[in-house]
Scaffold this motif. Structure first.
Motif, PDB file in Angstrom:
ATOM      1  N   THR A  89       6.718  10.318   6.298  1.00  0.00           N
ATOM      2  CA  THR A  89       6.953   9.462   5.225  1.00  0.00           C
ATOM      3  C   THR A  89       8.309   8.419   5.535  1.00  0.00           C
ATOM      4  OG1 THR A  89       7.184  12.103   4.418  1.00  0.00           O
ATOM      5  CG2 THR A  89       8.874  10.133   2.871  1.00  0.00           C
ATOM      6  N   THR A  92       6.038   5.101   6.126  1.00  0.00           N
ATOM      7  CA  THR A  92       5.685   4.832   4.705  1.00  0.00           C
ATOM      8  C   THR A  92       6.563   4.235   3.657  1.00  0.00           C
ATOM      9  OG1 THR A  92       3.623   7.021   4.202  1.00  0.00           O
ATOM     10  CG2 THR A  92       4.123   6.136   2.696  1.00  0.00           C
ATOM     11  N   PHE A  96       4.878   0.479   3.979  1.00  0.00           N
ATOM     12  CA  PHE A  96       3.923   0.055   2.481  1.00  0.00           C
ATOM     13  C   PHE A  96       5.381   0.373   1.166  1.00  0.00           C
ATOM     14  CE2 PHE A  96       1.644   1.917   5.335  1.00  0.00           C
ATOM     15  CZ  PHE A  96       0.183   1.059   5.825  1.00  0.00           C
ATOM     16  N   HIS A  98       5.082  -0.523  -1.609  1.00  0.00           N
ATOM     17  CA  HIS A  98       4.573   0.114  -3.166  1.00  0.00           C
ATOM     18  C   HIS A  98       4.426   1.669  -3.138  1.00  0.00           C
ATOM     19  CE1 HIS A  98       0.888  -0.201  -0.063  1.00  0.00           C
ATOM     20  NE2 HIS A  98       0.538   0.870  -0.981  1.00  0.00           N
ATOM     21  N   GLU A  99       4.861   2.391  -2.307  1.00  0.00           N
ATOM     22  CA  GLU A  99       4.430   3.582  -2.005  1.00  0.00           C
ATOM     23  C   GLU A  99       5.959   4.384  -3.099  1.00  0.00           C
ATOM     24  OE1 GLU A  99       1.963   5.880  -1.160  1.00  0.00           O
ATOM     25  OE2 GLU A  99       0.291   4.236  -0.624  1.00  0.00           O
ATOM     26  N   SER A 100       5.925   5.588  -3.378  1.00  0.00           N
ATOM     27  CA  SER A 100       6.400   5.925  -3.509  1.00  0.00           C
ATOM     28  C   SER A 100       6.768   7.388  -3.635  1.00  0.00           C
ATOM     29  CB  SER A 100       6.783   5.822  -5.312  1.00  0.00           C
ATOM     30  OG  SER A 100       5.720   7.026  -5.239  1.00  0.00           O
TER      31      SER A 100
END
Length: 122
Positions: A89, A92, A96, A98-100
């Protein structure tokens, strides 16, 4: 002390594992990486996974009750899974962008913490 060492090694192991399994997805943005064959990416991931195992195996040996550690085999596995998802988590969200992280992800995390609680109950 064995508990802290085992958990620390599991955290480091999972850092290597997460980078080996998912880091190449982020490297795809780099020009030098676009032309890299999947075979070379696999070899690079295996190279990182070597270091994962250099921490994972001792973590389990140190932490396992039959080797003088404080944890049963099931406890070690549940601890490892929670650490794995926590590391994943954070990785990410940091790598990344753009991940939520949504409410259902938080609810799943709460259930995992409940799993750790339950696995330590007599």
């Amino acid at each position: 002390m064995n508990a802290l060492t085992s958990i620390s090694f599991l955290i480091v192991s999972n850092l290597f594992m997460t980078i080996a399994w998912y880091g190449h997805l982020r490297f795809a943005d780099a020009p030098w990486f676009r032309s890299t064959s999947v075979f070379l990416v696999i070899l690079m991931s295996w190279g990182l996974a070597f270091f994962e195992y250099c921490f994972q195996v001792p973590a389990n040996r140190i932490g396992y009750v039959e080797n003088g550690g404080p944890f049963s085999l099931i406890q070690l596995k549940v601890i490892q899974e929670v650490i794995s998802l926590g590391v994943f988590t954070l990785f990410t969200l940091l790598v990344f962008k753009h991940e939520s992280f949504r409410w259902n992800h938080a609810a799943a995390a709460v259930l995992l913490v409940a799993a750790v609680y339950l696995v330590f109950k007599d």
